[in-house]
Motif scaffolding. Sequence first.
Motif, short mmCIF file in Angstrom:
data_model
loop_
_atom_site.label_atom_id
_atom_site.label_comp_id
_atom_site.label_asym_id
_atom_site.label_seq_id
_atom_site.Cartn_x
_atom_site.Cartn_y
_atom_site.Cartn_z
N VAL A 165 0.83 -1.20 0.00
CA VAL A 165 0.00 0.00 0.00
C VAL A 165 0.87 1.26 0.00
O VAL A 165 0.60 2.20 -0.74
N ARG A 166 1.93 1.26 0.79
CA ARG A 166 2.80 2.44 0.83
C ARG A 166 3.41 2.73 -0.55
O ARG A 166 3.52 3.88 -0.96
N ARG A 167 3.80 1.68 -1.28
CA ARG A 167 4.34 1.89 -2.62
C ARG A 167 3.30 2.54 -3.53
O ARG A 167 3.63 3.41 -4.35
N LEU A 168 2.04 2.13 -3.39
CA LEU A 168 0.99 2.72 -4.22
C LEU A 168 0.74 4.17 -3.86
O LEU A 168 0.54 5.01 -4.73
N VAL A 169 0.75 4.47 -2.56
CA VAL A 169 0.55 5.85 -2.11
C VAL A 169 1.63 6.75 -2.70
O VAL A 169 1.34 7.85 -3.19
N VAL A 170 2.86 6.28 -2.71
CA VAL A 170 3.97 7.06 -3.27
C VAL A 170 3.85 7.15 -4.79
O VAL A 170 3.96 8.23 -5.37
N ALA A 171 3.61 6.03 -5.45
CA ALA A 171 3.57 6.00 -6.92
C ALA A 171 2.46 6.88 -7.47
O ALA A 171 2.65 7.54 -8.51
#
Length: 162
Positions: free
Chosen positions: A26-32
């Motif tokens: 989820v954190r990767r998606l928030v950043v991306a």
Amino acid sequence: MTESSNVQRNLALQRQWYGEPLGDRVRRLVVAFRISQAQLAEVLGISAPMLSQVMSGRRAKIGNPSVLARLVMLERKVLVPGVAAGESDAIKQALEDVRHSRPSVGRDNLPVMQVANGEEAAWPVLREVAKPSELESAASLLEGRYPALAQLLRRAANGEPD
């Protein structure tokens, strides 16, 4: 069972079920996608508190298969060239596509891949972002220092099985 040990158990279950803790994904998606967790929750079709609980390990799983399907859809959309380049229109379109999707998830249409080393999972992604000739050129550039990676690129370029 204490809350700490419950969280550790849930995180271990997430690694087993999803390959890694959901918080990392989820954190990767928030950043991306340059969005907040609350915005991501809305796109996925889950409440923000539920997403927070899953991310922190207070809950082990995403119970709604459509929400999980949307999560996977977003992970794949990160590889769309415009999204990968950080273009705001492409990011907005990708989020809208997923938000309005109504994935049908069942035993017969959930993509499950059983591979020994996982490299077969990379082939469709590589084919989506580069032409076979580009994959071949990249393989040639990498051959001397990274022969295994060059071989992967060549197999993807040559259309070996998905």
